[in-house]
Write an enzyme that holds these catalytic residues in place. Structure first.
Site, short mmCIF file in Angstrom:
data_model
loop_
_atom_site.label_atom_id
_atom_site.label_comp_id
_atom_site.label_asym_id
_atom_site.label_seq_id
_atom_site.Cartn_x
_atom_site.Cartn_y
_atom_site.Cartn_z
N ASN A 127 0.86 -1.18 0.00
CA ASN A 127 0.00 0.00 0.00
C ASN A 127 0.89 1.22 0.00
OD1 ASN A 127 -2.11 1.88 0.39
ND2 ASN A 127 -1.80 1.82 2.59
N GLY A 128 0.68 2.11 -0.97
CA GLY A 128 1.48 3.33 -1.01
C GLY A 128 1.99 3.58 -2.41
#
Ligand code: AMP
Length: 481
Positions: A127-128
């Protein structure tokens, strides 16, 4: 075969597109629990994280000998059923749900990514967004590593699989030295679950406990409650956590110049029943509404939210102003991000597909309409019109975040410069554009006061254009203004 991927789509590799948005949103989940149906718990964990990504979902499971993956395009409940979960046997699992922003839905970007390596199979959920992904990608390609997708997450997997380091721990540390930007990772090997949070702590990830011998990591604590696990703590910025039979152990803490928690998680993105920095997000959003009422009061008869995301802020605005809270719009809770596009006639109905007005509550009333954010500015104008058509005599728009003037390069699917209404227009111009009687945004100071952690650093990039990491390495086309 040590490992196995099942997926039902044909794939092709596409060049990054000019209009590709700089960031994407995801929910990640991981579990280590003996004698437990870890795939099923991961399914329910992802279900609780569905708001973080609606385009693809996947689960990878390790049984000590091999890793199996199933992933596909669609919502969690569309991708998995009993038949798909049954073969996913083991005691360690990771899950991922993703909102791809690359225009078209692409299976090759779906996660977890799995590859074989000299140390055995490896599956990763991310995530990111890495700010220096382009540079790292070029390095891999020059070394002869083939890449299947346009995703920075695949770059991470290949850096771990083929990069320096004799052990997973060493590889993770070396990766963290090279990577710039936002990354929460779940890393699944045959024997262990690793969790990594970038040194800025840009996006949340927490640790929970399930019964006597189960450990969970999840983007948000709401996923822990959903499966009956207890919240233990947040994974700290810069931390590498290894979970094995012995339980969780911090194997490294990479130093950070400063923390930079994403403010947009506080405003809109994370679920209100999640905890951030040991406080419930619901209470933080109520506090945002109270700050907004102090900063920008108005005479009105009722305060209504744009449901669901602005409900806590509207409650706060009503509490502080003394103006009664009411409901003026009912949202179809099942609409989500559907794959079925409306036809032209329905597109003209527009916002009515999502909201219906409660005319009895609105007729003849001066209304304060509270929303959590205005991004492109496509939603608020039609809602103001809907309220007027339902008999509201005045509509005063109050927004529980500052104007969003800059894109996010670090993990929130915001918009590009030309799309952001507050980049193109002043507050007065936006007010005109919405045909509102007045418009006011929460100040950045007010937002940070509401978040309540003066000692904690926040990423304010989307409001100020000052990002905590060097974004000069981001694909240049997304800078165009
Ligand atoms: P618009 O101004 O038309 O882009 O719509 C903004 C509304 O969409 C906000 O009120 C939020 O409730 C919601 N929103 C904000 N950011 C996002 C995002 N990154 N993804 C999906 N919806 C969002």
């Amino acid at each position: 075969m040590d490992s196995q991927v099942s997926s039902t789509r044909n794939t092709s590799i596409a060049e990054p597109q000019r209009n590709d948005k700089p960031s994407h949103e995801c929910g990640i989940f991981g579990i280590f629990a003996s004698d437990t149906d870890v795939a099923r718990l991961t399914f329910f964990g992802l279900y609780a994280l569905q708001h973080r990504g609606q385009e693809s979902a996947g689960i990878a499971v390790a049984d000590g000998r091999r890793i199996r993956v199933h992933k596909d395009m669609g919502l969690v409940a569309q991708v998995f059923n009993e038949d798909k979960l049954r073969p996913l046997n083991g005691h360690i699992a990771i899950g991922h749900t993703r909102y791809s922003t690359t225009g078209s839905s692409r299976i090759e970007n779906a996660q977890p990514f799995m590859v074989e390596s000299a140390l055995g199979p490896l599956a990763v959920g991310h995530n990111g967004n890495l700010a220096n992904a382009t540079v790292l990608r070029q390095e891999l390609l020059r070394r002869g590593v083939g890449l299947m997708s346009t995703s920075d997450s695949e770059v991470i997997v290949q850096m771990l699989a083929g990069g320096e380091g004799q052990t997973w721990e060493e590889k993770l540390k070396i990766f963290m030295v090279r990577a710039q930007g936002a990354y929460c990772l779940t890393v699944l090997t045959r024997q262990a679950l690793y969790t990594v949070r970038d040194p800025w702590g840009l996006h949340p990830i927490c640790l929970g406990r399930l019964g006597d011998n189960g450990w969970i990591v999840a983007s948000e604590s709401c996923a822990l409650s959903t499966i009956g696990a207890d919240f233990i703590r947040e994974v700290e910025p810069g931390e590498i956590l290894a979970i094995t039979e012995e339980g969780p152990v911090t194997i490294a803490k990479m130093p950070a110049p400063k923390t930079a928690h994403c403010l947009f998680e506080y405003i809109y993105f994370a679920r209100p029943d999640s905890m951030l920095n040991n406080r419930s997000l619901h209470s933080i959003r109520v506090a945002q509404g109270r700050e907004l009422a102090s900063e920008s009061p108005t005479d009105a008869d009722i305060v209504i939210p744009v449901p669901d995301s602005a409900i806590p802020a509207a409650i706060g605005y009503a509490q502080k102003s003394g103006i009664p809270y009411s409901e003026g719009l009912i949202k179809n809770r099942y609409i989500g991000r559907t794959f079925i596009q409306p036809d032209d006639r329905l597109r003209k109905v527009g916002i009515a597909l999502k909201f219906n007005p409660l005319s009895d509550n609105l007729y003849g009333k001066r209304v304060v309409l509270v929303d959590d954010s205005i991004v492109r500015g496509n939603t608020s104008g039609p809602i103001v019109q809907l309220l007027r058509d339902s008999g509201a005599s005045e509509v005063h728009v109050r927004v529980s975040s500052p104007p969003i003037r800059h894109p996010c390069f670090l993990g929130v699917d915001m918009a590009t410069y030309p799309e952001l209404i507050a980049h193109r227009m002043s507050v007065a111009e936006i007010c005109d554009h919405l045909s509102a009687d007045s418009l006011a945004y929460l100040s950045l100071d007010g937002l940070i006061r509401a978040a309540g952690q003066h000692e904690t650093g926040f990423c304010r990039g989307c409001f100020t254009g000052n990002y905590p990491v060097n974004i000069e390495l981001v694909e240049k086309s997304v800078f165009e203004r």
